[in-house]
Design a protein around this motif. Sequence first.
Motif, PDB file in Angstrom:
ATOM      1  N   CYS A   1       0.142  -1.614   0.404  1.00  0.00           N
ATOM      2  CA  CYS A   1       0.224  -0.458   0.035  1.00  0.00           C
ATOM      3  C   CYS A   1       0.672   1.190  -0.530  1.00  0.00           C
ATOM      4  O   CYS A   1      -0.054   1.621  -0.110  1.00  0.00           O
ATOM      5  CB  CYS A   1      -1.109   0.531   1.526  1.00  0.00           C
ATOM      6  SG  CYS A   1      -1.877  -1.230   1.202  1.00  0.00           S
TER       7      CYS A   1
ATOM      8  N   LYS B   1      -9.519   6.886  12.844  1.00  0.00           N
ATOM      9  CA  LYS B   1     -10.426   5.597  11.852  1.00  0.00           C
ATOM     10  C   LYS B   1     -10.343   6.688  10.598  1.00  0.00           C
ATOM     11  O   LYS B   1      -9.680   6.192   9.689  1.00  0.00           O
ATOM     12  CB  LYS B   1     -10.915   4.480  12.977  1.00  0.00           C
ATOM     13  CG  LYS B   1     -11.534   3.433  11.660  1.00  0.00           C
ATOM     14  CD  LYS B   1     -12.221   2.463  12.374  1.00  0.00           C
ATOM     15  CE  LYS B   1     -13.250   3.794  12.361  1.00  0.00           C
ATOM     16  NZ  LYS B   1     -14.645   1.730  13.221  1.00  0.00           N
ATOM     17  N   GLU B   2     -11.657   7.001  11.306  1.00  0.00           N
ATOM     18  CA  GLU B   2     -11.703   8.447   9.878  1.00  0.00           C
ATOM     19  C   GLU B   2     -10.315   8.913   9.204  1.00  0.00           C
ATOM     20  O   GLU B   2     -10.850   8.871   7.816  1.00  0.00           O
ATOM     21  CB  GLU B   2     -12.601   9.528  10.233  1.00  0.00           C
ATOM     22  CG  GLU B   2     -14.213   8.381  10.917  1.00  0.00           C
ATOM     23  CD  GLU B   2     -14.673   9.429  11.368  1.00  0.00           C
ATOM     24  OE1 GLU B   2     -15.033  10.891  11.958  1.00  0.00           O
ATOM     25  OE2 GLU B   2     -16.291   9.095  12.036  1.00  0.00           O
TER      26      GLU B   2
ATOM     27  N   GLU C   1      -8.322   6.305   6.874  1.00  0.00           N
ATOM     28  CA  GLU C   1      -8.904   5.672   5.830  1.00  0.00           C
ATOM     29  C   GLU C   1      -9.714   7.116   5.193  1.00  0.00           C
ATOM     30  O   GLU C   1      -9.642   7.308   3.460  1.00  0.00           O
ATOM     31  CB  GLU C   1     -10.809   5.741   6.434  1.00  0.00           C
ATOM     32  CG  GLU C   1     -11.304   4.365   7.042  1.00  0.00           C
ATOM     33  CD  GLU C   1     -12.883   3.996   7.543  1.00  0.00           C
ATOM     34  OE1 GLU C   1     -12.820   5.412   7.675  1.00  0.00           O
ATOM     35  OE2 GLU C   1     -12.633   3.352   7.930  1.00  0.00           O
ATOM     36  N   ARG C   2      -9.226   8.650   5.613  1.00  0.00           N
ATOM     37  CA  ARG C   2      -9.598   9.155   4.279  1.00  0.00           C
ATOM     38  C   ARG C   2      -7.696   9.424   3.691  1.00  0.00           C
ATOM     39  O   ARG C   2      -7.610   9.694   2.688  1.00  0.00           O
ATOM     40  CB  ARG C   2      -9.224  10.365   5.104  1.00  0.00           C
ATOM     41  CG  ARG C   2     -10.995  11.539   5.543  1.00  0.00           C
ATOM     42  CD  ARG C   2     -10.803  12.555   5.997  1.00  0.00           C
ATOM     43  NE  ARG C   2     -10.073  13.009   6.873  1.00  0.00           N
ATOM     44  CZ  ARG C   2     -10.217  12.951   8.276  1.00  0.00           C
ATOM     45  NH1 ARG C   2     -11.518  12.625   8.826  1.00  0.00           N
ATOM     46  NH2 ARG C   2      -9.375  13.860   9.039  1.00  0.00           N
TER      47      ARG C   2
ATOM     48  N   SER D   1      -5.328   6.815   3.371  1.00  0.00           N
ATOM     49  CA  SER D   1      -5.272   5.808   2.772  1.00  0.00           C
ATOM     50  C   SER D   1      -6.398   4.736   2.864  1.00  0.00           C
ATOM     51  O   SER D   1      -6.543   3.568   4.380  1.00  0.00           O
ATOM     52  CB  SER D   1      -3.842   5.252   2.788  1.00  0.00           C
ATOM     53  OG  SER D   1      -3.810   3.961   1.617  1.00  0.00           O
ATOM     54  N   PRO D   2      -7.595   4.656   2.135  1.00  0.00           N
ATOM     55  CA  PRO D   2      -7.955   3.190   2.418  1.00  0.00           C
ATOM     56  C   PRO D   2      -7.684   2.479   2.713  1.00  0.00           C
ATOM     57  O   PRO D   2      -8.087   0.965   3.140  1.00  0.00           O
ATOM     58  CB  PRO D   2      -9.166   3.420   1.423  1.00  0.00           C
ATOM     59  CG  PRO D   2      -9.514   5.350   0.421  1.00  0.00           C
ATOM     60  CD  PRO D   2      -8.195   5.120   1.106  1.00  0.00           C
ATOM     61  N   GLU D   3      -6.410   1.691   1.746  1.00  0.00           N
ATOM     62  CA  GLU D   3      -6.034   0.621   1.743  1.00  0.00           C
ATOM     63  C   GLU D   3      -5.058   0.225   2.311  1.00  0.00           C
ATOM     64  O   GLU D   3      -5.306  -1.286   3.263  1.00  0.00           O
ATOM     65  CB  GLU D   3      -5.480   0.648   0.351  1.00  0.00           C
ATOM     66  CG  GLU D   3      -5.404  -0.019  -0.769  1.00  0.00           C
ATOM     67  CD  GLU D   3      -5.989   1.866  -0.978  1.00  0.00           C
ATOM     68  OE1 GLU D   3      -6.589   2.169  -1.915  1.00  0.00           O
ATOM     69  OE2 GLU D   3      -5.835   2.871  -0.619  1.00  0.00           O
TER      70      GLU D   3
ATOM     71  N   ALA E   1      -6.118   1.328   5.765  1.00  0.00           N
ATOM     72  CA  ALA E   1      -7.067   1.006   6.812  1.00  0.00           C
ATOM     73  C   ALA E   1      -7.643  -0.166   6.687  1.00  0.00           C
ATOM     74  O   ALA E   1      -8.532  -1.022   7.652  1.00  0.00           O
ATOM     75  CB  ALA E   1      -7.735   2.462   6.248  1.00  0.00           C
ATOM     76  N   ASP E   2      -7.796  -0.763   5.487  1.00  0.00           N
ATOM     77  CA  ASP E   2      -8.412  -2.116   5.269  1.00  0.00           C
ATOM     78  C   ASP E   2      -7.260  -2.891   5.885  1.00  0.00           C
ATOM     79  O   ASP E   2      -7.609  -4.253   6.506  1.00  0.00           O
ATOM     80  CB  ASP E   2      -9.040  -2.187   4.281  1.00  0.00           C
ATOM     81  CG  ASP E   2      -9.549  -4.094   3.421  1.00  0.00           C
ATOM     82  OD1 ASP E   2     -10.845  -3.975   4.616  1.00  0.00           O
ATOM     83  OD2 ASP E   2      -8.823  -4.617   3.087  1.00  0.00           O
TER      84      ASP E   2
ATOM     85  N   HIS F   1      -9.630  -2.954   9.682  1.00  0.00           N
ATOM     86  CA  HIS F   1     -11.377  -3.857   8.557  1.00  0.00           C
ATOM     87  C   HIS F   1     -10.714  -5.910   8.717  1.00  0.00           C
ATOM     88  O   HIS F   1     -11.489  -5.651   8.971  1.00  0.00           O
ATOM     89  CB  HIS F   1     -11.582  -2.847   7.454  1.00  0.00           C
ATOM     90  CG  HIS F   1     -12.073  -1.565   8.137  1.00  0.00           C
ATOM     91  ND1 HIS F   1     -12.562  -1.251   9.233  1.00  0.00           N
ATOM     92  CD2 HIS F   1     -11.310  -0.872   7.149  1.00  0.00           C
ATOM     93  CE1 HIS F   1     -12.574   0.571   8.680  1.00  0.00           C
ATOM     94  NE2 HIS F   1     -12.112   0.677   6.691  1.00  0.00           N
TER      95      HIS F   1
END
Length: 301
Positions: free
Chosen positions: A190, A238-239, A242-243, A245-247, A249-250, A254
Amino acid sequence: PTHFTRMNGLSKIGHTNIIGPLTRRAAVRCSANVRRRSIVHHIGPTSSLLRSGTSDNEVYLLGTAHISEASAREVSEFVSAVRPRKVFVELDPARAFHLRRQTNGPVEEDRFERAATDLFRRLASVGGARFGTGDTPDELLRSLLSALRRCGYLPGMEMRAAMDAADGVGAEICYGDRDQESILRDLRSCLSPSLLLRALATPFPAALRDIWGGADGVVSLKEGVERLKTREHARILKEYMERVSPEIADVMLHSRDRIMVENLRRNCGEGSIVAVVGLAHVDGIEREWEKMDRSVSKLVS
């Protein structure tokens, strides 16, 4: 009755960060909710009780901070109060083995600040020409963990406390997380210079920034960690992730939430379980637990 005894025991714990002012009346009310087969019931600011509509699972979920001495004490008291059949930890077997062998000395705040400053300077170089030829993401992460240990912080000290407490009450230990190498491998895929630039361009949340230097002045690392140890701050962080890098965060949150819920339901069996996880995972685990319980209910109905 068994549930009430555990809840009454938890209400005697002095650390209100775990369960808050859980009185005898609150314990009875929570027990009544459980008899109605509630799936997720919050029993404190950083803890909840997870039940299943299709089995006798009783999971006491406790969110922690990974370099918090207070979390380590709270975990020990929590496990001793519940006396579960199993203790679930956010570790894989290899990390658990190494964690058992590590020791930590007295905390040295100034030394950590110097190490952190050096680390951020090296991180900045990753976004320039040295990316791919200098420090790798793995080396940077290991540098941070090494700096924490040298300065008296043992990352995962509350997980070791959970394992020691499990030994003390005769509970079996369940390892529920992915192995560290696979997490690093996915995290490595990532990372890029553009990610660092995006992180630098994304404002850090004011609510978190103020923890370290707000109206109360600059606080120590230890005090800052304890102030951050709330569900709300975990959600804000966490938010932000996600802003940026959603990748990432996953990879970091997640996907691991899903894996830990699967392992909780598949490998821990029925009965009472204390699950000790980083606070950033608590909301996700609760959400995945409810989602999985609905799926199982549809299959058996």
